[in-house]
Design a protein around this motif. Structure first.
Motif, PDB file in Angstrom:
ATOM      1  N   LYS A   1       0.854  -1.390   0.019  1.00 17.88           N
ATOM      2  CA  LYS A   1       0.093   0.130  -0.126  1.00 17.88           C
ATOM      3  C   LYS A   1       0.864   1.316   0.043  1.00 17.88           C
ATOM      4  O   LYS A   1       0.395   2.557  -0.199  1.00 17.88           O
ATOM      5  CB  LYS A   1      -0.971   0.014   1.301  1.00 17.88           C
ATOM      6  N   ILE A   2       1.960   1.245   0.220  1.00 17.74           N
ATOM      7  CA  ILE A   2       2.922   2.299   0.436  1.00 17.74           C
ATOM      8  C   ILE A   2       3.733   2.339  -0.712  1.00 17.74           C
ATOM      9  O   ILE A   2       4.567   1.518  -1.274  1.00 17.74           O
ATOM     10  CB  ILE A   2       3.695   2.433   1.728  1.00 17.74           C
ATOM     11  N   ILE A   3       3.606   3.531  -1.744  1.00 14.95           N
ATOM     12  CA  ILE A   3       4.256   3.319  -3.076  1.00 14.95           C
ATOM     13  C   ILE A   3       5.774   3.345  -3.044  1.00 14.95           C
ATOM     14  O   ILE A   3       6.451   2.699  -3.807  1.00 14.95           O
ATOM     15  CB  ILE A   3       3.887   4.895  -3.566  1.00 14.95           C
ATOM     16  N   GLU A   4       6.347   3.925  -1.984  1.00 13.54           N
ATOM     17  CA  GLU A   4       8.015   3.960  -1.998  1.00 13.54           C
ATOM     18  C   GLU A   4       8.242   2.353  -1.679  1.00 13.54           C
ATOM     19  O   GLU A   4       9.556   2.019  -2.149  1.00 13.54           O
ATOM     20  CB  GLU A   4       8.728   4.798  -0.934  1.00 13.54           C
ATOM     21  N   TYR A   5       7.670   1.739  -0.802  1.00 18.57           N
ATOM     22  CA  TYR A   5       7.879   0.336  -0.423  1.00 18.57           C
ATOM     23  C   TYR A   5       7.765  -0.594  -1.824  1.00 18.57           C
ATOM     24  O   TYR A   5       8.602  -1.619  -1.950  1.00 18.57           O
ATOM     25  CB  TYR A   5       7.018  -0.386   0.630  1.00 18.57           C
ATOM     26  N   ILE A   6       6.638  -0.164  -2.584  1.00 18.01           N
ATOM     27  CA  ILE A   6       6.297  -1.049  -3.555  1.00 18.01           C
ATOM     28  C   ILE A   6       7.224  -0.917  -5.003  1.00 18.01           C
ATOM     29  O   ILE A   6       7.652  -1.916  -5.424  1.00 18.01           O
ATOM     30  CB  ILE A   6       4.922  -0.405  -4.305  1.00 18.01           C
ATOM     31  N   VAL A   7       7.761   0.265  -5.090  1.00 16.44           N
ATOM     32  CA  VAL A   7       8.759   0.476  -6.225  1.00 16.44           C
ATOM     33  C   VAL A   7      10.147   0.452  -5.741  1.00 16.44           C
ATOM     34  O   VAL A   7      11.131   0.391  -6.728  1.00 16.44           O
ATOM     35  CB  VAL A   7       8.665   1.823  -6.876  1.00 16.44           C
ATOM     36  N   ALA A   8      10.267   0.181  -4.583  1.00 13.88           N
ATOM     37  CA  ALA A   8      11.750  -0.006  -3.901  1.00 13.88           C
ATOM     38  C   ALA A   8      12.660  -1.051  -4.630  1.00 13.88           C
ATOM     39  O   ALA A   8      12.162  -2.178  -4.890  1.00 13.88           O
ATOM     40  CB  ALA A   8      11.808  -0.069  -2.336  1.00 13.88           C
ATOM     41  N   GLU A   9      13.791  -0.878  -4.970  1.00 11.04           N
ATOM     42  CA  GLU A   9      14.671  -1.872  -5.557  1.00 11.04           C
ATOM     43  C   GLU A   9      15.666  -2.204  -4.613  1.00 11.04           C
ATOM     44  O   GLU A   9      15.887  -1.578  -3.575  1.00 11.04           O
ATOM     45  CB  GLU A   9      15.538  -1.328  -6.689  1.00 11.04           C
ATOM     46  N   ALA A  10      16.006  -3.407  -4.526  1.00  8.35           N
ATOM     47  CA  ALA A  10      17.267  -4.059  -3.825  1.00  8.35           C
ATOM     48  C   ALA A  10      18.252  -3.181  -3.835  1.00  8.35           C
ATOM     49  O   ALA A  10      18.761  -2.830  -4.848  1.00  8.35           O
ATOM     50  CB  ALA A  10      17.519  -5.603  -4.064  1.00  8.35           C
ATOM     51  N   PRO A  11      19.039  -2.716  -2.600  1.00  4.62           N
ATOM     52  CA  PRO A  11      20.012  -1.757  -2.559  1.00  4.62           C
ATOM     53  C   PRO A  11      21.202  -2.395  -3.389  1.00  4.62           C
ATOM     54  O   PRO A  11      21.471  -3.865  -2.812  1.00  4.62           O
ATOM     55  CB  PRO A  11      20.148  -1.745  -0.940  1.00  4.62           C
ATOM     56  N   ASP A  12      21.892  -1.722  -3.826  1.00  2.00           N
ATOM     57  CA  ASP A  12      23.250  -2.392  -4.742  1.00  2.00           C
ATOM     58  C   ASP A  12      24.387  -2.017  -3.704  1.00  2.00           C
ATOM     59  O   ASP A  12      25.163  -1.249  -3.540  1.00  2.00           O
ATOM     60  CB  ASP A  12      23.483  -1.200  -5.721  1.00  2.00           C
ATOM     61  N   GLU A  13      24.413  -3.048  -2.637  1.00  2.00           N
ATOM     62  CA  GLU A  13      25.290  -3.113  -1.710  1.00  2.00           C
ATOM     63  C   GLU A  13      25.996  -4.636  -1.362  1.00  2.00           C
ATOM     64  O   GLU A  13      25.594  -5.547  -0.392  1.00  2.00           O
ATOM     65  CB  GLU A  13      24.750  -2.812  -0.274  1.00  2.00           C
ATOM     66  N   PRO A  14      26.729  -5.079  -2.380  1.00  2.00           N
ATOM     67  CA  PRO A  14      27.145  -6.523  -2.440  1.00  2.00           C
ATOM     68  C   PRO A  14      28.312  -6.779  -1.180  1.00  2.00           C
ATOM     69  O   PRO A  14      28.074  -7.740  -0.469  1.00  2.00           O
ATOM     70  CB  PRO A  14      27.796  -6.688  -3.721  1.00  2.00           C
ATOM     71  N   LEU A  15      29.055  -5.629  -0.941  1.00  2.00           N
ATOM     72  CA  LEU A  15      29.679  -6.011   0.378  1.00  2.00           C
ATOM     73  C   LEU A  15      29.011  -5.779   1.699  1.00  2.00           C
ATOM     74  O   LEU A  15      29.300  -6.814   2.626  1.00  2.00           O
ATOM     75  CB  LEU A  15      30.735  -4.633   0.274  1.00  2.00           C
ATOM     76  N   ALA A  16      27.963  -4.923   1.967  1.00  3.95           N
ATOM     77  CA  ALA A  16      27.473  -4.892   3.132  1.00  3.95           C
ATOM     78  C   ALA A  16      26.378  -5.945   3.386  1.00  3.95           C
ATOM     79  O   ALA A  16      26.239  -6.411   4.370  1.00  3.95           O
ATOM     80  CB  ALA A  16      26.596  -3.519   3.061  1.00  3.95           C
ATOM     81  N   SER A  17      26.179  -6.709   2.429  1.00  2.00           N
ATOM     82  CA  SER A  17      25.238  -7.970   2.213  1.00  2.00           C
ATOM     83  C   SER A  17      26.177  -9.108   2.728  1.00  2.00           C
ATOM     84  O   SER A  17      25.545 -10.158   2.894  1.00  2.00           O
ATOM     85  CB  SER A  17      24.569  -8.177   1.069  1.00  2.00           C
ATOM     86  N   LEU A  18      27.517  -9.167   2.616  1.00  2.00           N
ATOM     87  CA  LEU A  18      28.277 -10.429   2.991  1.00  2.00           C
ATOM     88  C   LEU A  18      28.156 -10.723   4.527  1.00  2.00           C
ATOM     89  O   LEU A  18      27.882  -9.518   5.506  1.00  2.00           O
ATOM     90  CB  LEU A  18      29.763  -9.995   2.386  1.00  2.00           C
ATOM     91  N   SER A  19      28.447 -12.081   4.812  1.00  2.00           N
ATOM     92  CA  SER A  19      28.716 -12.245   6.219  1.00  2.00           C
ATOM     93  C   SER A  19      29.839 -11.632   6.891  1.00  2.00           C
ATOM     94  O   SER A  19      30.906 -10.980   6.015  1.00  2.00           O
ATOM     95  CB  SER A  19      28.765 -13.627   6.482  1.00  2.00           C
ATOM     96  N   VAL A  20      30.137 -11.384   8.062  1.00  2.00           N
ATOM     97  CA  VAL A  20      31.420 -10.779   8.574  1.00  2.00           C
ATOM     98  C   VAL A  20      32.506 -11.532   7.914  1.00  2.00           C
ATOM     99  O   VAL A  20      33.704 -10.917   7.486  1.00  2.00           O
ATOM    100  CB  VAL A  20      31.566 -10.695  10.034  1.00  2.00           C
ATOM    101  N   ARG A  21      32.490 -12.694   8.072  1.00  2.00           N
ATOM    102  CA  ARG A  21      33.689 -13.717   7.621  1.00  2.00           C
ATOM    103  C   ARG A  21      33.884 -13.385   6.097  1.00  2.00           C
ATOM    104  O   ARG A  21      35.072 -13.175   5.666  1.00  2.00           O
ATOM    105  CB  ARG A  21      33.522 -15.254   7.868  1.00  2.00           C
ATOM    106  N   GLU A  22      32.997 -13.437   5.097  1.00  2.00           N
ATOM    107  CA  GLU A  22      33.140 -13.085   3.844  1.00  2.00           C
ATOM    108  C   GLU A  22      33.666 -11.655   3.593  1.00  2.00           C
ATOM    109  O   GLU A  22      34.550 -11.535   2.576  1.00  2.00           O
ATOM    110  CB  GLU A  22      31.825 -13.218   3.076  1.00  2.00           C
ATOM    111  N   PHE A  23      33.046 -10.585   4.515  1.00  2.00           N
ATOM    112  CA  PHE A  23      33.908  -9.387   3.920  1.00  2.00           C
ATOM    113  C   PHE A  23      34.962  -9.220   4.223  1.00  2.00           C
ATOM    114  O   PHE A  23      35.964  -8.539   3.869  1.00  2.00           O
ATOM    115  CB  PHE A  23      32.883  -8.178   5.086  1.00  2.00           C
ATOM    116  N   ILE A  24      35.531  -9.709   5.653  1.00  2.00           N
ATOM    117  CA  ILE A  24      36.825 -10.001   6.011  1.00  2.00           C
ATOM    118  C   ILE A  24      37.842 -10.573   5.076  1.00  2.00           C
ATOM    119  O   ILE A  24      38.971 -10.125   4.577  1.00  2.00           O
ATOM    120  CB  ILE A  24      37.156 -10.386   7.312  1.00  2.00           C
TER     121      ILE A  24
END
Length: 538
Positions: free
Chosen positions: A320-343
């Motif tokens: 029902k909220i337009i911003e939530y409907i059209v929101a795209e997944a953030p382009d954050e491959p590093l921030a989405s890694l596990s702690v181990r994977e990032f290190i």
């Protein structure tokens, strides 16, 4: 920024599921379009469709729906509670992101021309798409409704903007234009239609006429009875929710209902709403009731509960909220890694991610540790005397933590932009010039990103000082680590500014940037020392 336009066509059919579904399917199958809501009403015999897309796809989606309506809707057999004059009664285009109102007006004109030419039906422009004052407002364009359209079209003053100036019985006419985000909103009453309409007349801007205007600006409304809900409604269009917000309309209806000894039974949103409209409602009730709520999700829940938006149908914020409907997944491959994977990524034989991303992570961890301690202190009975301090610190530290996380990836993206320039050909003078320009632009981006990390990090210090003074003493070491992490994150970002700014040839940019970065880094060291000193005293 990607252009996002909302289109909200209203079709004069709300009972025949076959027709309703066929129009929805045509819109849904249009490439580049996202159909976000289909809201049929049996009493109104009208369905509101909401979909979004870019400037090209949005026109194709509207055309797809209009084609089906031309084949399947016959206005000669239409009856309903809502004012109407066409099979596709109204088709507004609304700017959502990266697009102006004027662009939406041009989109409306392009759609009207194509639809009128193809379907051989009249189209009127309204609101921002019209340049004639007497036919800008939708009620003016639609006055007389379908039954009066034949005579209306004979008046040269009411010749359509596109299409034939003649009555097409099966279709009627369509109004299309550009407008602000309109919220279709109904407040439920355990009352009669006459009582609901009486309240609507008191509140809508037009009131009972020129001598008796209503109380609320930019509000159109009426009262009716909804058989499928077995209750009455004050049904309104909020033409500008920033002038008359949802909660203002709801509270005014409650007050009028109280005077008439009528019960209010929640409300409903027809279609979708902007996020800001619900956050405004939440902030109103938070202040009114003296609540402490800082998370967006909880604010939305509060607004839904106080407005009773679940009363006749489930209100799902994601739908029902337009911003939530059209929101795209953030382009954050590093921030989405596990702690181990990032290190492991940092430790890999590649130049990115490097110190800049690690600095952003440390700054986020610093703010996050402060937020953790403040949250663990707030609401604890033995720390009630510190409640105000924690309530002031928590939203700041919480929001800054969330804002710093994306900087982890932005730093790497910035470095990649410079590397793209470095790899450009340099055989000719033209190629060398283009390569140099790309590299210079990349360097400026590579400076701005860590500078933004520093700016965000700096905003956390005062709240961290408050947490050091009034936070749970048992969490002293957490605040200490947080202060050092924040200082190190800012210092590391400063080093990235220094190393990247050296190659920039724009001296004015360099001087201004360096002055700001040095000032932040100096204050950071001072504030870190202040936090640690406070903790040593406590």
């Amino acid at each position: 920024m990607k252009k996002i336009i909302e289109c909200v066509p209203n079709f004069s059919e709300g009972r025949d599921e076959k027709v309703i579904g066929a129009i929805a399917e045509a819109i849904r199958n249009t490439q580049g379009v996202t159909l976000v809501d289909v809201d049929p009403g049996k009493s109104t015999n009208r369905t509101v469709y909401t979909f979004v897309g870019d400037e090209t796809a949005i026109v194709e989606g509207a055309l797809a729906g209009a084609r089906v309506a031309r084949e399947m809707i016959d206005m000669r057999h239409h009856k309903g509670e809502h004012p109407r004059f066409g099979a596709m009664d109204v088709c507004p285009f609304v700017p959502v992101a990266g697009v102006t109102m004027q662009e939406c007006a041009e989109i409306a004109k392009a759609f009207a021309k194509r639809a009128a030419d193809e379907l051989k039906v009249p189209f009127f422009l309204y609101e921002e798409a019209s340049d004639r004052d007497y036919r800008k407002k939708l009620p003016d364009v639609r006055r007389g409704e379908y039954e009066g359209l034949d005579e209306k079209l004979k008046d040269p003053k009411w010749a359509p903007d596109f299409g034939p100036a003649e009555f097409v019985p099966a279709w009627g006419a369509t109004a299309t234009g550009a407008r602000m985000f309109l919220i279709a909103y109904n407040v439920n009453l355990l009352a009669t239609s006459n009582q609901a309409h009486r309240i609507a007349l008191d509140l809508r801007e037009a009131g009972r006429g020129p001598r008796q205007p209503g109380k609320l600006k930019d509000v159109k409304g009426m009262g009716w009875y909804m058989d499928e809900y077995n209750l009455a409604q004050v049904t309104v269009n909020l033409n500008n929710y920033k002038v008359t917000p949802l909660h203002v309309l709801f509270e005014e209806v409650k007050e009028k209902a109280r005077e008439l000894n009528i019960a209010v039974a929640g409300s409903e949103v027809v279609g979708v709403v902007p996020l800001a409209s619900l956050l405004m409602a939440a902030d109103y009730y938070i202040e009114k009731e003296g609540l402490f709520i800082y998370q967006e999700e909880q604010k939305i829940r509060l607004a839904v509960e106080r407005l009773g938006l679940n009363s006749v149908a489930p209100f799902n914020p994601k739908e029902k909220i337009i911003e939530y409907i059209v929101a795209e997944a953030p382009d954050e491959p590093l921030a989405s890694l596990s702690v181990r994977e990032f290190i492991q990524e940092v430790a890999a034989r590649t130049s990115a991610p490097g110190g800049g991303s690690a600095s952003a992570l440390m700054a986020a961890m610093g703010a996050g540790l402060g937020a953790m301690v403040a949250k663990l202190t707030q609401g604890v009975r033995k720390f009630e005397d510190r409640e105000a301090h924690m309530q002031a610190a928590i939203p700041v530290l919480h929001d800054l933590t969330q804002s710093l996380i994306p900087m982890i990836d932005k730093d790497t993206h910035a470095f990649n932009e410079y590397m793209d320039g470095l790899r450009m050909p340099k055989s000719t003078e033209k190629e060398k010039t283009a390569r140099k320009a790309k590299m210079q632009a990349g360097l400026k981006t590579a400076v701005q990103v860590p500078l933004n990390t520093m700016r965000l990090g700096e905003k956390a210090w005062n709240a961290l000082c408050e947490t050091a003074k009034y936070g749970n003493p048992a969490s002293k070491s957490d605040v200490q680590v947080g202060a050092r992490a924040l200082e190190t994150g800012i210092w590391g970002a400063f080093q990235n500014v220094l190393i990247n700014i050296a190659g920039i040839e724009d001296e004015v940019f360099k001087e201004k940037t360096m002055a700001e970065a040095k000032a932040i880094e100096t204050r950071s060291r001072e504030k870190c020392a202040e936090v640690l000193a406070i903790l040593e005293k406590n």
